[in-house]
Design a protein around this motif. Sequence first.
Motif, PDB file in Angstrom:
ATOM      1  N   THR A 397      19.776 -36.698  -8.794  1.00 46.96           N
ATOM      2  CA  THR A 397      20.110 -35.501  -8.247  1.00 46.96           C
ATOM      3  C   THR A 397      21.533 -35.381  -8.496  1.00 46.96           C
ATOM      4  O   THR A 397      22.371 -35.814  -9.846  1.00 46.96           O
ATOM      5  CB  THR A 397      20.464 -35.691  -6.528  1.00 46.96           C
ATOM      6  N   ARG A 399      24.169 -32.514 -10.109  1.00 49.46           N
ATOM      7  CA  ARG A 399      25.092 -31.138  -9.776  1.00 49.46           C
ATOM      8  C   ARG A 399      26.083 -30.461 -10.807  1.00 49.46           C
ATOM      9  O   ARG A 399      26.397 -31.055 -11.320  1.00 49.46           O
ATOM     10  CB  ARG A 399      26.144 -31.787  -8.668  1.00 49.46           C
ATOM     11  N   ASP A 401      28.239 -30.349 -11.631  1.00 44.13           N
ATOM     12  CA  ASP A 401      30.071 -31.041 -12.268  1.00 44.13           C
ATOM     13  C   ASP A 401      30.316 -31.504 -12.232  1.00 44.13           C
ATOM     14  O   ASP A 401      30.982 -32.672 -12.901  1.00 44.13           O
ATOM     15  CB  ASP A 401      31.548 -30.436 -11.188  1.00 44.13           C
ATOM     16  N   ASP A 402      28.737 -32.620 -12.534  1.00 42.09           N
ATOM     17  CA  ASP A 402      28.375 -33.656 -12.880  1.00 42.09           C
ATOM     18  C   ASP A 402      28.956 -33.551 -14.015  1.00 42.09           C
ATOM     19  O   ASP A 402      29.038 -33.523 -15.083  1.00 42.09           O
ATOM     20  CB  ASP A 402      26.825 -34.712 -12.711  1.00 42.09           C
ATOM     21  N   ALA A 453      22.829 -29.678 -14.797  1.00 39.61           N
ATOM     22  CA  ALA A 453      22.221 -28.580 -12.696  1.00 39.61           C
ATOM     23  C   ALA A 453      22.431 -26.982 -13.296  1.00 39.61           C
ATOM     24  O   ALA A 453      24.291 -26.490 -13.400  1.00 39.61           O
ATOM     25  CB  ALA A 453      22.787 -28.903 -11.594  1.00 39.61           C
ATOM     26  N   SER A 456      23.337 -25.216  -7.292  1.00 46.60           N
ATOM     27  CA  SER A 456      23.887 -26.134  -6.288  1.00 46.60           C
ATOM     28  C   SER A 456      24.029 -27.596  -6.754  1.00 46.60           C
ATOM     29  O   SER A 456      24.566 -28.342  -6.592  1.00 46.60           O
ATOM     30  CB  SER A 456      24.669 -25.758  -5.064  1.00 46.60           C
ATOM     31  N   SER A 457      22.690 -27.704  -6.704  1.00 45.08           N
ATOM     32  CA  SER A 457      22.434 -29.230  -6.436  1.00 45.08           C
ATOM     33  C   SER A 457      20.417 -28.994  -7.396  1.00 45.08           C
ATOM     34  O   SER A 457      20.193 -28.066  -6.803  1.00 45.08           O
ATOM     35  CB  SER A 457      22.478 -29.916  -5.146  1.00 45.08           C
ATOM     36  N   THR A 459      16.953 -31.830  -8.329  1.00 39.60           N
ATOM     37  CA  THR A 459      16.594 -33.351  -8.700  1.00 39.60           C
ATOM     38  C   THR A 459      15.216 -33.124 -10.307  1.00 39.60           C
ATOM     39  O   THR A 459      14.375 -32.372  -9.685  1.00 39.60           O
ATOM     40  CB  THR A 459      16.073 -33.384  -7.201  1.00 39.60           C
TER      41      THR A 459
END
Lengths: 470, 427, 119
Positions: A397, A399, A401-402, A453, A456-457, A459
Amino acid sequence: MIVTASLTEAIEAYCGQRIFQAGPRLYIDGNPYHRPIGLAQLDRPDFTAPATEAQFLDPRQLVAGRILCSAYESDMILLPPNGLSSAKDDFDLFYSDEVRRLRDLIRPDLERFAFSFLADSVRVPPVRTLDELQAYFMAEVSAAGSPADDSGNNPLVDGLAPVKGSMRAITECRYAEEAAGLHLIQLALDALTEASAMARNLGGSYGVEQSELFKIFIDEFGYGVYSAKHSTIFRGMLASIGLRTDVHAYWSFYLTSSLVGTNYFNYLTEDHRGMFRYMAAVTYLEWLFAQGFADTGIMLRAVFGDRVDTKYCDEHAHIDIHHGRMTYEKLLLGFARTHGESVIPDLVRGIEETKLLLRLGDADFVAQIRWADTLAEHTTLGAALATAAADEGVAATLRPDDPFWTRVYDTDRLVAVTAGEVDVHAWATPRPHRLGRGDTLLVPRGRLHGLKAASSSATVRVSTVDRSEP
Amino acid sequence: MLHGPNPYRRMLMPDAVAEVEFHRPLAAGEVTSWRSLAAHRLLGTFYEADTVLLPEQGLADLRADFDLFYSEELRRLREASISDLERFAYSFLATEVDITGAWTIDALDAYFQHAATVSEQGESAALTAIAQARRPEVAADTYLVQLALDGLTEASAMSKNLGGAYGPEQSALFKIFIDEFGYGVYESKHTTIFAKMLRSRAMATHVHAYWNFYLAGPLATNNYYYYLSRDHAKFFRYAGAVTYAERVFAPGFVKMIKTYQAVFGDDIDLHYCAEHAHIDEHHGRITREQVLLALAERHGASVVPELIRGIAEAELFGRWFEDDTAAQIRWSDAIDRYRERGAAALSGGGEPRRVELTPVSPFGTRSHDGAMILVLTEGEADLVTSATGEPDRLGRGDAVLVPAGRTYGVRAISPRCGYDLHPTTAE
Amino acid sequence: MDRVVTMDLRQHNTVLVGHDRFFVFRADNQLQLVRDSCPHRGGPLSLARLTPDGRRLSCPWHGTRVGVAALRRTAVPMVRSGDQATVVLSAVAADAPVSVIRRRILANLPPERQCDTTA
Ligand code: FES
Ligand SMILES: [Fe+2]
Ligand SMILES: [Fe+2]
Ligand SMILES: [Fe+2]
Ligand SMILES: [Fe+2]
């Protein structure tokens, strides 16, 4: 030799330092100490068995390349142009006792890992005498497309020759600006600290050849005039087409081959037994640069038109005619004269190893731009191959800000988006390739990329694919 | 007595090094001790393994030594111990020098100018000792030997600060480096003109010919610049130190020219000194404005104390360089008096240490942490206290007082010879 | 602004003005203060050697041959009186540091023998 377990531990401890961890940004400004290494892409960080030539594009080479680059550069002085204040803690850490201790511990084994294949892959031709060395060198540079001019001592430069090879491949790209940018980014790896490896060969005492090397260095350093320093005019070239100019701003976009190639020169200068190989490698490169940078200038003007500042290329197309001659006469032949024919095999080996690295580098770069230029097609291809996935795959998954970091795989992979949207960064671009839900991208073995991403999320599922059918 | 033209060879006196307890770091007052000499010989060798040394006559016969000097094995030993050795040699600086208070760039400049003026107005202990020596030529050579330590590989530590990317300050430092390297013209490289000066004194010009005669103070000074250049966390200290050095060289060489002309008249080629007397004035200006103050300007308050520290430490080392050389000159020059004092102070006392030699024993030099009386107990030997002076012949029963830190070697003349070393408090 | 600099020719042979260098060049038994800068990239002509015919200097950096006559045309105003030289430097910034120094001048040596020249 360190036992495996402790080598692995030392590597993990080194890569675990804050400055070697990824942050959320794609590009790194004002902080030359921050280098995401991406150790996590290795199932097991085992570097005991040296990489073969066939494994040149494996993730272990990429990771080793990033570590070694940082290891070598901690022997240089890097300060952010706008002052240290914002990065003082990272400066302290980058040069700290602890990081250095780990570096000293892992460097020899990583060098063995990264460079052993050169000895296995390169056949050193039987060149023994000074005359043979001269004939050999001239034959080699002619074969590489840079024969001597009528004087017999200078590389010939044709400023109007149609571009070939990877320069031509750039101009043929749909996104030629990105492709050209990626090329400059690869050059930036070395050019923004230009001549730093050479500087390691200035200390000590070795007579006339030392002074001759220094003459080259004077030009690289722009006679002590900051605006004429090659790294400064390189920044001018980057800036003219809107690229960032800070050291390692594009850290995540250095290809494996670029890292290995640049590291090679630091490797030969860090360990002074590599001295003769270095001198020959430098001779060969300086000679080829004259035409090489003429070609780069032509390519850049073809891609960007008048807005690109090609002073850096023009400078090298000119000054490296001199450097080609000077290194050839005074270093390559000079060392053979001063230190005898027993050093000639080392000299020849330096040239042969450089040839191999150039060839591998070209292949890596061209493969990268061809892929990055056709991500849409590779998405169609991926969809077609989706049923051929060889395993269940691994889901992740993402995001926005990862931490962002880039990687390569040691086999072909399918990256399928199962939820949300994902941007694929295969080169530095403001227009990354967007994958939507249900899209599957084919990522061939060895291709550098990072995912971010765009919703917002999101996969993704990454699975292995076997494309061995015709 | 001299090392041959083999830059890889360095007599470290392994037996005597074994006396040194490396777990107890040097104190500020110990810079000229045997502990210090032993450590700095080793440290200097470590640092130079990071530079390129090739023999002038070509590598041919020395290939094996080259391979060994740069071998992975020695490298591993070096990397495993260099940080500890540096701590041993330099950790006292952290307590010896304190920088406190709120520093501004103006304050930095004022301090720097003051330190430079003090040095300019002060006198050189070594030059004074030369002028006062009974054998000024030998004394002057002793000083040249100390300068040769750096002079024949000049600017090697500086070269370690050229790699990387740090903006206009890097270019400014490079301007100085260009001069050191004689614009890439071998004939005008500073090392080349230094060699000319040695040659005019009929001295050897190959790298480390005089290895055995380097004193602890000068070694510690020379190594100090490498110490700051190896670990770039110390870069700002290096910048302070090099600015100070470039600034004080010019007036230093003016004084040296005066002294050497008085000693040798026109029989010495002082071009090296003249070049520095002038050019370093120029360098002093560039380093102050474009390196020292410019770095402070660009990188802000947090680096100022480091710059200051470099200046203050360089000043200390400069003094130790001079004092140690002066002390050696004085001792060597007045050895007769030290023979008398040695004989007078000799009184049974504790167990002496016994040393035996034959004419084929390898020659090396050393010093002691405390004063010693050396008494020849068997045969005949030469006591060597300078590189170019006539050695002093010792017969059976002859004694000489060796003050703490004085460097000497003993060469057997008779087929067998032996001497005793008695610790003494008679200094 | 014009600035006047004096030097004792027995002791000095080079003038540094800011980033510019001048050196005392001897040709036809006359001393002149000429610009120490090769037209190519500013190489140190004071360290150049004369070609065998004595008419040109080979720059030590990249081998450009600079005519002695052309070099003499770069001379700045100077009056020599015995060993004393008075130099007038034109258009020099008032705060540009000026140093008068002594250096090795290879350009005043007799021509180099044919064998070891650069291209
Ligand atoms: S600077 Fe003189 S030839 Fe290039
Ligand atoms: Fe360059
Ligand atoms: Fe070049
Ligand atoms: Fe110097
Ligand atoms: Fe200097």
